[in-house]
Structure formats: C-alpha cells, structure tokens
Motif scaffolding. Structure first.
Motif, PDB file in Angstrom:
ATOM      1  N   HIS A 131       0.804  -1.227   0.000  1.00 30.34           N
ATOM      2  CA  HIS A 131       0.000   0.000   0.000  1.00 30.34           C
ATOM      3  C   HIS A 131       0.839   1.281   0.000  1.00 30.34           C
ATOM      4  CE1 HIS A 131      -3.285  -2.704   0.714  1.00 30.34           C
ATOM      5  NE2 HIS A 131      -2.802  -3.037   1.885  1.00 30.34           N
TER       6      HIS A 131
ATOM      7  N   ARG B  49       3.041   4.993   7.178  1.00 30.55           N
ATOM      8  CA  ARG B  49       1.653   4.698   6.788  1.00 30.55           C
ATOM      9  C   ARG B  49       0.846   5.960   6.525  1.00 30.55           C
ATOM     10  NH1 ARG B  49      -0.179   0.986  11.715  1.00 30.55           N
ATOM     11  NH2 ARG B  49       0.938   2.677  12.787  1.00 30.55           N
TER      12      ARG B  49
ATOM     13  N   THR C 140       0.192   6.440   2.886  1.00 31.16           N
ATOM     14  CA  THR C 140      -0.304   5.302   2.124  1.00 31.16           C
ATOM     15  C   THR C 140      -1.830   5.298   2.082  1.00 31.16           C
ATOM     16  OG1 THR C 140      -0.513   3.773   3.997  1.00 31.16           O
ATOM     17  CG2 THR C 140       1.685   4.001   3.009  1.00 31.16           C
ATOM     18  N   SER C 141      -2.374   4.306   1.370  1.00 30.40           N
ATOM     19  CA  SER C 141      -3.826   4.195   1.242  1.00 30.40           C
ATOM     20  C   SER C 141      -4.495   3.814   2.551  1.00 30.40           C
ATOM     21  CB  SER C 141      -4.173   3.157   0.167  1.00 30.40           C
ATOM     22  OG  SER C 141      -3.632   1.890   0.511  1.00 30.40           O
ATOM     23  N   GLU C 142      -3.732   3.430   3.556  1.00 35.25           N
ATOM     24  CA  GLU C 142      -4.313   3.059   4.838  1.00 35.25           C
ATOM     25  C   GLU C 142      -5.022   4.238   5.518  1.00 35.25           C
ATOM     26  OE1 GLU C 142      -2.174   0.369   7.508  1.00 35.25           O
ATOM     27  OE2 GLU C 142      -0.579   0.291   6.009  1.00 35.25           O
TER      28      GLU C 142
ATOM     29  N   ASP D 291      -6.604   6.627   3.675  1.00 38.09           N
ATOM     30  CA  ASP D 291      -7.461   7.244   2.654  1.00 38.09           C
ATOM     31  C   ASP D 291      -8.804   7.707   3.216  1.00 38.09           C
ATOM     32  OD1 ASP D 291      -5.606   7.074   0.702  1.00 38.09           O
ATOM     33  OD2 ASP D 291      -6.544   5.432  -0.417  1.00 38.09           O
TER      34      ASP D 291
ATOM     35  N   HIS E  38     -10.071   3.081  11.617  1.00 36.18           N
ATOM     36  CA  HIS E  38      -8.616   2.961  11.592  1.00 36.18           C
ATOM     37  C   HIS E  38      -8.031   2.785  12.989  1.00 36.18           C
ATOM     38  CE1 HIS E  38      -8.604   3.920   7.360  1.00 36.18           C
ATOM     39  NE2 HIS E  38      -9.371   4.953   7.612  1.00 36.18           N
TER      40      HIS E  38
ATOM     41  N   PHE F 199      -5.442   1.853  14.351  1.00 37.04           N
ATOM     42  CA  PHE F 199      -4.056   1.570  13.990  1.00 37.04           C
ATOM     43  C   PHE F 199      -3.309   0.964  15.167  1.00 37.04           C
ATOM     44  CE2 PHE F 199      -5.185   3.825  10.395  1.00 37.04           C
ATOM     45  CZ  PHE F 199      -4.140   4.010   9.509  1.00 37.04           C
TER      46      PHE F 199
ATOM     47  N   TYR G 125       3.176   1.214  15.025  1.00 30.81           N
ATOM     48  CA  TYR G 125       3.928   0.908  13.813  1.00 30.81           C
ATOM     49  C   TYR G 125       5.158   0.059  14.145  1.00 30.81           C
ATOM     50  CZ  TYR G 125       6.754   1.460   9.622  1.00 30.81           C
ATOM     51  OH  TYR G 125       7.521   1.205   8.503  1.00 30.81           O
TER      52      TYR G 125
END
Length: 609
Positions: A4, A132, A135-137, A139, A533, A535, A538
């Motif tokens: 991604h 991240r 990235t598309s995470e 979006d 999300h 999350f 990381y």
C-alpha cells in the motif's frame, strides 16, 4: 515498497512549465529575495547565519544591561539568566554548526540517506517513524478530512441557544469545533512538506543569482522554465502525495532563510479550501536551529501584538535592522499575494461565488510560524481579500511565540466579535517538551507580575488540546473564551458535538441516568465498527536500527515526532467516533474513582448561577 505504499506519477498529467505558469513570477521573486545563508565552506569559519545570530544576541544583552542598570539588584534571577543563557547559546550554536559540518563532511548526509532508503522508504528523518501516513491506509481519514475542510461555516446559533448556563440548550455562544479528521489530515500535510529537496532549491536560487548578476535584465522564458524545473524537481514527492489526495501544492515563501523553514499551500479547483502549511525543524538543518534559538523578543506590534520571538517574527515580517530584503516585500506580504491570487483563480472556475476557506497548520517550528501567521490574520482578516474566509488553525507541537501581552491581545481578538467562529487549536502530544519551550508562564495571575523584559515572559496562545499516548481521554489545557463556564466544542461525525470541560446538554441527551463509565464501556463494545482505523503501533522492518533509536530516544523528545501525534490522536478516536454524550470533566470521576450523577453535579454547581 511495502504494501500500500504507492507512488503516483504526476509527470504524465501535466508538463512542468504549465504547472508553474501562474505561480512562477511570485515564486521566483520570493526566491530571488531570499538570502543564501549557506553554511560555511571551511569548518573553522563561522557562517553568515551564525555571525548575524551572535551579533543580534550580544546586541540584545548589551542594550538590556545598559537600560536596566538596577537589574542585578531588583531582578537578580532575570539578570542571572540574561548573562548566562545567551552567552551559553552563542557558544552552543557555534559548536552545533561545527559538529553538523564535521558530520556532513564525514558523510553524515550520505549515511542518513542510506538508512532512509533501506529502512524508511526514502523519507526524511522526521517521517521515518510511521510511513503509513502517506499510504492508502489513511485514505478514509483523508477523504473525511477534505470533506470537513470543504464545508462552509455553520450558521450562527439562534438567540435562544445563546446560553452558557448549566441548563442551556447548547451551552455555548460559539461554534468552535475541533475536528479529528481535519487535525489528522493537516498533520499529514505538515509531514509531507518535510520531503522537499533543499539542494534543488539552492540550485534554483543560484540560477536566479547568475541571471541577475550576468544579464541585468528581465528573465526570458527559457530561464524561467529552468528555474521552475529545479523548483518542481525539489518538490516532486510533495506533488505526488498531493496528487494522490486529489489536491495540488504550491510553494509560497522561503521565509527569509534559504534551505531553512518555508511555507506552501495545498489547494484544488474542485474543493473550496486552501491550506497554508509551514515546514518544521529538520534535525540536521542549521538554518532551522538558528530560527528556533533566536528567542530574544522584538516589538511585534507593527503586524501582531506585544513582544514576539525574534526568530519567528523576522521569518515572516519586515525587519528594522539586519534587513535581508531591503525594499522588497516581506514573506508575509508575498504569501498573502499568492493566496489571494490562488483564491481568485479558484473563484474564476466557478459559477457560484462562495468564499474560499483558509486553514493554517504546521508542526514544531512550522507550528510556531503558522501561529504567528494566523495571529496576523486574526488581527487583520481583510488581508486575505474578498474571496477568502479565515477558518481554524491546527498547530502541532508548537513552542511559545510571544510574551504575556501578545497572549492577552490574541485572546481579546479571539473574542471579537463575541461569537467568533474560528480559533487556533494548539495540539499537544502528552509530554512533548517542545510545547514547554521557551520557558514561560501560562497562568494569567502569574503573567501579570512577571517583569516585561524577563526571559521567562513567554505564554501560549489558542486553545490547547492535549492527547495521551496511553489512550486516556484528551483534555483542554485552559479556557480562553469566557469566564470558565463556556465549553470547548469537539465535533463528532459532522453532525454531532461532544464537549470537553463543558456543560451538560440537557438531561434528555444523557442515556437515562447512566454513568459515564458504563456508557463508555457499552459504547466501546457496541460501536467498535464505527471507530475508524484502529491503527496498531507501527512496527519497523525486521532488523531496522530505527526501532532501537526510537526506544532510546527520551520520551519527551519522542513525543514530539509527528508519528507520535498521529498515534495519540488515533488512540483518542473512541472519544470522537460514535454517539454523542455531553459531560463535564468533573462529572466523570470523583477522587475515590467513583462517578457522579447529573443531579449531584447540578447540586454542587447550582450556587454559581
């Protein structure tokens, strides 16, 4: 590339020279007006940047002592700080410059690039800690953030709602809404502008100097394109990310410091907003450190209020001495011209003439510069022109900007008119040490007795929202808007509001007489799918040295990283996503960790009305 972590190609969409056609004149004028304070060529020779810094600091100390001869007697602490802190800074910053240049000559920059390419996807140091966010995470966050940025101001509250008593319908006279999706999107924007290639900017600057020195005439189109291509190349990663978000990016100003902090704006003809963003401190950039450490104050009343941090003020506004722009316009004026021109361009593409929302943001040093820029717009909103309307400022990890008078005047303008709908949100990540610098006093009762010339005469502005790494409920650091009974409004899902430190929005809004702890437990269980999300922390690549570096970094510095701000805000989503409940902080828990009902709360506070 990890999953991604997409890369878009904007070169195929529009030629470079077309992209810069409308902004080239403004961009080159600003670039040509910026001094090239390049670090020294020989490591034992101080740079011009350092010489100007040392001269300013010594001048400040000498003048202060000359006109405050009684300081050692009547203000001994201030005298001690004056004669120790500033000389120490002069020695410290030359040592910093020396070490940075030794490191660069020994290949520090190459080593950093190798680490970045191998372990951090080619990102700058500031963005190593959670890629991240590009990235598309994220979006969905970006999409919702754009929707909120694009929304018009809410209509004024009806007269019957202008009640800040405990039994008021809305409990507020102002629509001051903190929006988590906006905050996170603006954090992403504050992060991506760290990705500019400063060496390419220097190359563009050299071209302008050569043309001005050799030709002494107006630039021809080929020369303009050559400069524009260098600038475009320096910002290619920013443009790629903006394109992915459905936006465009334009640089605004070098802020009087080539290779140091700079400002830009995100915009699109499709959306009704412009976001003005300022770059923060890059860890190996000497120019950035000089701006940060020039914290002696100057009179800022020509453009803002009170006395202001000299490094921040002279990055934006005209200077009385050591002027690097002589008769040229200041960065602030240059930025305003560009924003007004871009707003006019966006308006020209539309049949319906709606004012363009202008938002302001930045991280670290960028947050301080953004705060000063926002302060000027609070004081003089007409600077933006007829096509724009000032919305909120979201500042991440901002140090203090000015003295007590500056903070008091800012608070006054924030309440003018009494139902003003925009404000500056100062976002704090737990124990972030930068938010406590320069040392000062935020308590008004203390500020009023602090000597005006004291080094400790610094105060924060705006409404502070503090997030916690353990996922605790965010708090408001203080209330600037009224006598203390008025709430700060926190927006939920565009249609609902939650209140931090505020009043109860009617008994009917409570879930029967359910306690907060019981509601929170059921809310977390029943609405888990609504919390977007979730999350996890990381995880760096296996074998990455960055994981070790992050662990040994002191918490107070680690919490200043943008990735940590994102993590703290994500952990707080449970308080923003889902159904609304309005409570006072005092209504959550008693000292013995038990909750209190609405009746108990009202009985305790009814004597205040």
């Amino acid at each position: 590339m990890p999953p991604h972590f997409e890369k878009t190609n904007i070169e195929d969409e529009e030629p470079i020279y077309n992209f810069y056609s409308k902004d080239t004149k403004h961009r080159i004028e600003d670039l040509n007006a910026t001094p090239a304070h390049k670090p020294q060529v020989l490591i034992w020779m101080p740079s011009l940047t350092y010489i100007v810094y040392a001269h300013q600091v010594l001048k400040n100390v000498i003048v202060t002592l000359l006109f405050e001869l009684t300081m050692p007697i009547f203000h001994p602490i201030n005298f001690l700080l004056l004669v120790t802190v500033f000389p120490t800074l002069i020695v410290g910053i030359i040592l910093l410059e020396f070490l940075l240049n030794i490191g660069l000559k020994l290949g520090l920059e190459t080593l950093i690039q190798k680490i970045s390419d191998k372990w951090a996807y080619g990102l700058s140091i500031v963005n190593w800690w959670d890629p991240r966010i590009f990235t598309s995470e994220v979006d969905e966050i970006v999409k919702d953030g754009i929707k909120a940025l694009n929304a018009p101001l809410p209509p004024p509250l009806p007269e019957e709602h202008l009640d800040d008593s405990i039994f008021g319908v809305d409990g507020t006279i102002q629509h001051r809404s903190f929006h988590l999706d906006i905050a996170e999107l603006l954090l992403f924007m504050s992060c991506i502008i760290y990705e500019r290639n400063e060496e390419m900017v220097r190359n563009a600057h050299k071209l302008t100097e050569q043309i001005a020195r050799n030709n002494k005439r107006s630039m021809i189109s080929e020369e303009i394109n050559a400069i524009a291509n260098n600038l475009r190349e320096s910002e290619i990663r920013i443009h790629e990310q903006a394109n992915k978000w459905g936006l465009k990016f334009s640089s605004l100003s070098e802020l009087n410091s080539l290779g140091g902090p700079f400002s830009g704006m995100f915009w699109s003809e499709k959306y009704n907003f412009i976001v003005v963003v300022f770059k923060g401190t890059t860890p190996i950039n000497f120019e950035d450190f000089v701006v940060d450490l020039m914290f002696q104050r100057v009179d800022g009343r020509s453009f803002v209020f009170g006395d202001v941090h000299e490094g921040f003020y002279t990055s934006l506004f005209p200077q009385d001495s050591f002027s690097t722009r002589s008769s040229r316009s200041s960065p602030y004026i240059s930025m305003i011209r560009a924003i007004r021109a871009k707003a006019a361009d966006i308006q020209a593409c539309r049949t319906e003439k709606v004012k363009i929302n202008v938002w302001v943001t930045g991280h670290s040093l960028g947050a301080a510069l953004a705060s000063l820029f926002y302060t000027r717009l609070i004081k003089a909103p007409k600077d933006l022109g007829p096509n724009c309307i000032l919305r909120d400022g979201y500042m991440f990890g901002s140090p203090s900007v000015g003295d007590a008078e500056f903070a008091a005047e800012f608070a006054s303008y924030s309440n003018t008119p009494y139902d003003r709908q925009n404000t500056l949100w100062r976002i704090i990540d737990d124990s972030d040490i930068i938010t406590k610098l320069p040392p000062g006093w935020n308590d008004p009762s203390v500020r009023r007795v602090i000597d005006k010339n004291s080094i400790l005469n610094y105060a924060h502005i705006g409404e502070g929202i503090k997030f916690f790494q353990d996922g605790s409920r965010p708090t408001c650091t203080r209330n600037l808007f009224s006598s203390g009974k008025e709430p700060v409004i926190i927006e939920r899902d565009y249609d609902h509001f939650d209140i931090f430190g505020g009043v109860i929005d009617g008994v009917e809004k409570l879930i029967g007489k359910t306690y907060w702890s019981e509601w929170h437990k059921s809310d977390t269980e029943d609405h888990h799918d609504d919390v977007r999300h979730d999350f996890q922390e990381y995880k760096h690549m296996e074998g990455s040295p960055l994981a070790i570096v992050e662990k040994i970094l002191p918490t107070c510095f680690r919490n200043h990283l943008p990735a940590r701000y994102f993590a703290a805000m994500q952990k707080a989503r449970q308080y923003f996503d889902g159904p609304t409940i309005n409570v006072r902080e005092e209504n959550i828990k008693t000292n013995d960790n038990e909750t209190k009902s609405f009746e108990e709360f009202a009985e305790k506070h009814i004597h205040d009305y």
